[in-house]
Design a protein around this motif. Structure first.
Motif, PDB file in Angstrom:
ATOM      1  N   TYR A  24       0.822  -1.374  -0.042  1.00  0.00           N
ATOM      2  CA  TYR A  24       0.075  -0.094   0.012  1.00  0.00           C
ATOM      3  C   TYR A  24       1.016   1.154  -0.171  1.00  0.00           C
ATOM      4  O   TYR A  24       1.933   1.345   0.709  1.00  0.00           O
ATOM      5  CB  TYR A  24      -0.761   0.004   1.159  1.00  0.00           C
ATOM      6  N   GLY A 106      11.384   9.021 -10.000  1.00  0.00           N
ATOM      7  CA  GLY A 106      10.800   7.609 -10.207  1.00  0.00           C
ATOM      8  C   GLY A 106       9.585   7.570 -10.420  1.00  0.00           C
ATOM      9  O   GLY A 106       8.771   8.145  -9.963  1.00  0.00           O
ATOM     10  N   PRO A 133       5.182   6.677  -1.200  1.00  0.00           N
ATOM     11  CA  PRO A 133       5.857   6.065  -0.509  1.00  0.00           C
ATOM     12  C   PRO A 133       5.069   4.925   0.159  1.00  0.00           C
ATOM     13  O   PRO A 133       3.731   5.004  -0.084  1.00  0.00           O
ATOM     14  CB  PRO A 133       6.647   6.817   0.460  1.00  0.00           C
TER      15      PRO A 133
END
Ligand code: TXA
Ligand code: MG
Length: 310
Positions: A24, A106, A133
């Motif tokens: 998650y 990223g 994140p």
């Protein structure tokens, strides 16, 4: 709530924890500096750690990145949506507050129906990426269920923030991170997209990841770790937790936390087994690592870090 409403919440600056196939994520509008700052607060994460930007499709690469190489396109074509993050040189849209001040960014298209729908709705209202994140406190085990997200960070969220439930993560381990800024791809964090798969898609030789190579920031200190002390490749004593492949017997008096029958199952079960050990208040968890290459390399990488220091 529909993904239209959840996208609006993001647009309005809320944090939205959402499922992906890996783990998650704790999401914010990647262009909203205040919302992104709250991710760092909620995680307790250092400001110079870059975030992964989740995008709806390959078409969105060029909004965030420049100088995209052919091999990176080949990788994206073959493995997106999927458990793979590509690192590019950033465009002017990727601000310091999401890249941790680095000149790279990223990107990942996650392979999860709810996440993809959310990303598509976001795009319609001008949110071109969800910065996210893993939805855990810094250094802890990544959550693979919505309940685990609530346990990790629920207390740090505000009233407008949301936790979406998309069921247990199917891969269970964070994405493979590949640096695509050089002449050939370089693996920065091993994951379900393996070295062999990268070589197959690109026709290029990829520098081998081995268990002692660690490149992603923050990776030298203890990470991916439960509260319990993790010891590797040792038998558990009485009262200690034990995680091992199914064919390894449980030592007398040890508390078996997982018995995965194969490597995929090992990845899927690992983080919830570590959480389970913490929930039981265990002081020590002994773990027999999986052997082999591919995803087993990624599992050993995380276990090695989980076992660092204390
Ligand atoms: O599977 C995943 O990748 C999950 C899901 C939510 O997508 N995300 C995830 O994010 O694991 P996080 O922030 O917990 O770990 C991402 C890692 C960090 O170690 C970060 O330093 C690295 O990726 N990273 C992000 N952007 C980077 C960049 N531009 N250059 C080098 N490393 C980068
Ligand atoms: Mg993480």
């Amino acid at each position: 709530m529909s993904q239209i409403e959840n996208a609006l919440a993001l647009k309005n600056g809320a944090l939205v924890a959402f499922p992906t196939e890996t783990v998650y994520g704790l999401g914010a509008d990647a262009s909203n500096e205040k919302a992104v700052a709250r991710i760092y607060e909620v995680k307790g994460r250092p400001q110079d750690h870059p975030l992964i930007l989740h995008i709806a499709s390959m078409d969105d690469i060029t909004y965030w990145a420049t100088a995209v190489s052919d091999y990176a396109i080949a990788l994206a074509n073959k493995y997106w949506p999927g458990p793979m993050t590509l690192i590019f040189n950033r465009s002017e849209n990727a601000k310091d507050f999401v890249t941790g001040g680095q000149n790279t960014v990223g990107l990942r298209v996650p392979n999860h129906a709810l996440a993809l729908e959310l990303l598509q709705e976001c795009k319609k209202i001008g949110v071109y990426a969800i910065a996210a994140p893993s939805a855990n406190r810094f250094g802890h085990v990544s959550p693979t269920t919505a309940v685990a997200v609530q346990e990790e960070i629920g207390a740090y969220l505000s009233a407008q923030d949301l936790i979406l439930d998309g069921g247990p993560a199917q891969v269970g381990l964070e994405s493979t991170i590949i640096d695509c800024t050089g002449d050939a791809p370089k693996i920065l964090r091993p994951g379900a997209i393996t070295q062999a798969m990268i070589e197959e898609a690109t026709g290029m030789k990829v520098s081998e990841v081995n268990d002692s190579q660690i490149r992603v920031s923050g990776s030298l200190e203890k990470h991916y770790a439960p509260n319990a002390k993790v010891i590797l490749n040792a038998q558990a004593s009485e009262g200690e937790g034990f995680i091992a492949p199914a064919d390894v017997a449980t030592p007398p008096g040890a508390i078996r936390l997982a018995s995965p029958a194969n490597t995929d199952e090992y990845a899927r079960a690992l983080y919830s087994a570590l959480r389970d050990g913490d929930a039981q208040g265990l002081e020590t968890i002994a773990i027999i690592q999986p052997s082999g290459d591919g995803l087993a390399i990624a599992i050993r990488d995380r276990l090695m870090r989980a076992s660092k220091g204390r």
